[in-house]
Write an enzyme that holds these catalytic residues in place. Structure first.
Site, PDB file in Angstrom:
ATOM      1  CG  ASP A 181      -2.189  -0.588   0.935  1.00 31.09           C
ATOM      2  OD1 ASP A 181      -2.340  -0.820   0.107  1.00 31.09           O
ATOM      3  OD2 ASP A 181      -2.725  -0.935   2.138  1.00 31.09           O
ATOM      4  NE  ARG A 227      -6.004  -0.864  -4.181  1.00 33.89           N
ATOM      5  CZ  ARG A 227      -6.720   0.029  -3.318  1.00 33.89           C
ATOM      6  NH1 ARG A 227      -5.684   0.612  -2.468  1.00 33.89           N
ATOM      7  NH2 ARG A 227      -8.019   0.000  -2.133  1.00 33.89           N
TER       8      ARG A 227
END
Length: 310
Positions: free
Chosen positions: A130, A182
């Site tokens: 992330d 992502r």
């Protein structure tokens, strides 16, 4: 003022104790956080898997301060990998490098990540790194590009935030290296010098990066709850005749569950991020502090979902 209030609340243990005891407050929190244990995350995953939705388990707890804390986080992520493998849940894991010690020492972070990724390779489970605030972007991408991705390849991917002005160049480089990306809008409060501020500019940046990733990216993840961006992605995929199996949509646990189900009905791959762990309260407060508008967004999400079921 509201942001400061949420930041203050995130450090108040007495408020956390109240939230845990209060039935209504606890129910609201449980809407967006699966629970405190890996078992609760696995149980939250099963109904989603039944509907054909995959998951990414997110052990909460970032910006750790000691080596011992990084080791506990590392072991917790490995436990999540083992739980996915032993239960047969269709999912992967996501992880923040600050959990692994990026604030303490990059070599420590790299060592912990290698332990996680070696276990992930044994089990053939993907790991997503992330992205955190802008203070971490350069160091995160450096470790990813120079160490983790060259060593582990498609086993590991990263996140890019469309509201950062640097993201266009970052996406170009990541596409060239074949990395899995992502794409999200970004949720941290950032200065105008490094981030777009208006919703229109953030959305325009997202669309540009989205189209490039759909055209040339390696299984891009379209992470958004914005219906306009979702519809644009669908239209673009169909117009360009891009096979749906080449990408997936990603959403957060408890947010627009109706939209998650609708996308699956349209044969798109959908993955839901499931946060869990004992650090769920500060996580929830910090997310609200980063963007107090998230409060109204969460409420509106629940209202829209409720109305769609009538």
């Amino acid at each position: 003022m509201l942001r400061a209030a949420f930041q203050w609340l995130s450090d108040r243990k007495s408020v956390f104790r109240f939230v845990k005891r209060n039935r209504v407050a606890n129910k609201i929190a449980s809407r967006f956080v699966a629970g405190e244990t890996i078992d609760s995350a696995i149980e939250a995953s099963r109904p989603l898997n039944t509907k054909g939705i995959t998951v990414s388990l997110d052990l909460l707890g970032e910006s750790v301060k000691t080596t011992a804390e990084t080791e506990r986080a590392r072991d917790g992520v490995i436990e999540a990998l083992d739980a996915i493998a032993s239960t047969g849940v269709a999912g992967n894991v996501s992880i923040k490098l600050s959990q692994m010690g990026l604030d303490i020492d990059q070599s420590l972070c790299s060592e912990n990540m290698h332990s996680v990724l070696n276990r992930a390779r044994d089990l053939d489970i993907f790991v997503r790194i992330d992205m955190e605030s802008s203070a971490y972007v350069e160091s995160t991408l450096r470790l990813f590009n120079e160490d983790l991705h060259p060593t582990f390849g498609d086993l590991v991917g990263v996140v890019i935030q469309s509201y950062l002005r640097r993201s266009e160049e970052d996406v170009t480089n990541l596409i060239a290296s074949g990395a899995r990306v992502r794409l999200c809008k970004g949720a941290y409060a950032e200065p105008a010098a490094i981030a777009f501020e208006s919703k229109a500019d953030i959305r325009s940046s997202y669309v540009r990066l989205l189209e490039r990733l759909l055209d040339k990216g390696n299984y891009p993840a379209v992470a958004t709850h914005d219906p306009r961006l979702i519809n644009h992605a669908i239209d673009y995929v169909r117009r360009q005749q891009i096979p749906v199996e080449r990408m997936e949509f990603q959403m957060l646990y408890g947010v627009r569950r109706d939209l998650q189900d609708w996308l699956r009905q349209q044969d798109f791959n959908v993955r839901v991020y499931i946060p869990f762990g004992t650090n769920w309260y500060p996580y929830l407060m910090r997310r609200l502090a980063e963007r107090p508008a998230n409060v109204s967004f969460m409420v509106a999400s629940i209202v829209r979902e409720s109305l769609s079921r009538r």
